[in-house]
Scaffold this active site. Structure first.
Site, PDB file in Angstrom:
ATOM      1  N   GLU A 136     -15.471  -8.713 -24.873  1.00  0.00           N
ATOM      2  CA  GLU A 136     -15.660  -9.461 -26.132  1.00  0.00           C
ATOM      3  C   GLU A 136     -14.527 -10.451 -26.323  1.00  0.00           C
ATOM      4  OE1 GLU A 136     -15.375 -11.048 -29.861  1.00  0.00           O
ATOM      5  OE2 GLU A 136     -13.879  -9.578 -29.265  1.00  0.00           O
ATOM      6  N   ASP A 139     -13.558  -3.738 -24.845  1.00  0.00           N
ATOM      7  CA  ASP A 139     -12.340  -4.153 -24.137  1.00  0.00           C
ATOM      8  C   ASP A 139     -11.074  -4.093 -24.994  1.00  0.00           C
ATOM      9  OD1 ASP A 139     -13.676  -6.184 -25.530  1.00  0.00           O
ATOM     10  OD2 ASP A 139     -12.765  -7.771 -24.334  1.00  0.00           O
TER      11      ASP A 139
HETATM   12 ZN   LIG Z   1      -9.994  -9.150 -31.054  1.00  0.00          ZN
HETATM   13 ZN   LIG Z   2     -12.471  -7.445 -31.922  1.00  0.00          ZN
END
Ligand SMILES: [Zn+2]
Ligand SMILES: [Zn+2]
Length: 415
Positions: free
Chosen positions: A153, A96
């Site tokens: 994440e 991401d």
């Molecule tokens: Zn980051």
């Molecule tokens: Zn990262």
């Protein structure tokens, strides 16, 4: 004599094998860079990695790797079986981008307004795609490699599930069961061609706290008729900083408390009824984390009550501590050193940033390491992650491919 020649032959075989993989790794650099540029140009936010996951899945399929899509929203999992049965190794990359407007003038700069790969996840994906390509062309290993491309994440949007926790819940570490997991994070602050590792707590846990300080509204000219939550807030902020400076054993592990937002009031001559505070706790030891949480509650409530007000404290745990398994770290250190060269494998300090990779390490042994991404020959200043100027040098990625490929092969070969 016979024994010596057998040793010699196997040495030559081993050597030529790794030489040929080394050559293949050098040969893949052009593709590696073009994948990274493509991801960088087309960044997607957490849980919205639709195009990204499609590019990855198609690439893995083109290599003859068995692919599962939409694991934990947009995650892609590839299973590559070697020639013989054996252990299972997991390699992970996150996918991401962040809601940041890019400030770099690059030929491949983001075309998605307000979205940017400002943490280097574009390079993580390119590195793992290249690793998959190399390993798929060298299947003469025993065991299985699982490629884990994980979304969100940086944290899913409010109200949504996602990230490592969701992928684990959906069975990413099962069937076949993963014996060990390895992952990297590139760093714009560390020099390239170097690898940084640390056994035990590496990246910190992060917890978010909010404190609502309730007083009693009154005219700014007559404070004695109310209870001033702004003055109470000032005491709370100062006192909470002493949890770290006076009460935490910082020689054991570091810890941080930061206030990120203080909000209250609407006019110069009104004492408001409430003030809202929010901030983050970073820690590398669960005992210390629990103590900090307890003291934030005690101090906020105690101070507010003593002034006649009321405090409501909420603390929510985000990522856990990224705890690198010391046994696995020790076992695989020779692999890191043979990939990067002894002098380029450096024992790191703990970091107070957080990674949701921590959740894999809660389940199975493995580790996360950092890969230097800053070209020290360049004049530009090393930019911090999560900023519009964040930048990673393309030539930093090849070492990542080498380390990941060798970690997988060396682990599968190991006892
Ligand atoms: Zn980051
Ligand atoms: Zn990262």
């Amino acid at each position: 004599m016979k024994k010596i020649s057998i040793i010699l032959i196997s040495f030559i075989l081993n050597f030529s094998h790794s030489q040929s993989i080394d050559n293949q790794i050098s040969d893949i650099e052009e593709k590696l860079i073009s994948w990274r540029h493509d991801f960088h140009k087309n960044p997607e936010l957490s849980n919205r990695e639709f195009r990204t996951s499609e590019v990855i899945a198609k690439h893995l399929e083109s290599l003859g790797i068995e692919v599962s899509r939409n694991v934990g929203v947009n995650g892609v999992v590839g299973i590559l079986k070697g020639n013989k049965k054996g252990k299972v190794v997991g390699l992970r990359a996150d996918m991401d981008a962040l809601p940041i407007t890019e400030n770099n003038n690059l030929p491949f700069m983001s075309i998605n307004n307000g979205v940017m790969h400002a943490c280097g996840h574009d390079s993580h994906m390119a590195i793992l795609m290249a690793t998959a390509e190399i390993l798929s062309k060298n299947r003469d290993f025993d065991g299985t490699v699982k490629f884990i491309f994980q979304g969100a994440e940086e944290g899913p949007p409010p109200g949504e599930e996602g990230g490592a926790r969701m992928m684990i819940k959906e069975g990413v570490l099962k069937n076949p069961d993963v014996d060990a997991i390895f992952g990297l994070h590139i760093s714009s602050l560390l020099p390239m061609n170097k690898v940084y590792y640390k056994p035990k707590g590496f990246f910190a846990s992060s917890s978010r706290f909010t404190i609502k300080v309730l007083g009693s509204q009154t005219h700014g000219g007559t404070p004695w008729l109310g209870i001033d939550p702004i003055v109470i807030t000032a005491q709370i902020i100062n006192s909470i900083q002493t949890i770290i400076s006076r009460e935490s054993e910082l020689t054991k592990e570091p810890a941080v408390i930061s206030f990120g937002k203080v909000e209250g009031g609407n006019r110069f001559n009104i004492i408001p009824s409430e003030v809202n505070l929010t901030g983050t706790i970073r820690s590398l030891d669960y005992g210390m984390r629990d103590y900090i949480k307890k003291r934030i509650i005690e101090l906020s409530e105690g101070i507010t009550t003593s002034f006649g007000g009321k405090a409501i404290v909420e603390i929510e745990d985000g990522a856990d501590i990224t705890y690198n398994d010391p046994y696995m770290m020790d076992k695989m250190l020779p692999s890191l050193r043979s990939s990067a060269g002894n002098e380029n494998v450096i024992l790191s300090n703990a970091k107070t940033i957080a990674e949701d990779y921590a959740y894999y390490l809660n389940e199975i042994p493995g580790f996360l390491f950092e890969l230097g991404g800053y070209n020290t020959n360049e004049l530009r200043k090393a930019p911090s992650h999560h900023t519009p100027d964040f930048f990673i040098d393309d030539s930093a990625m090849l070492l990542g491919v080498k380390v990941m490929t060798n970690l997988a092969l060396d682990f599968l070969k190991s006892e």
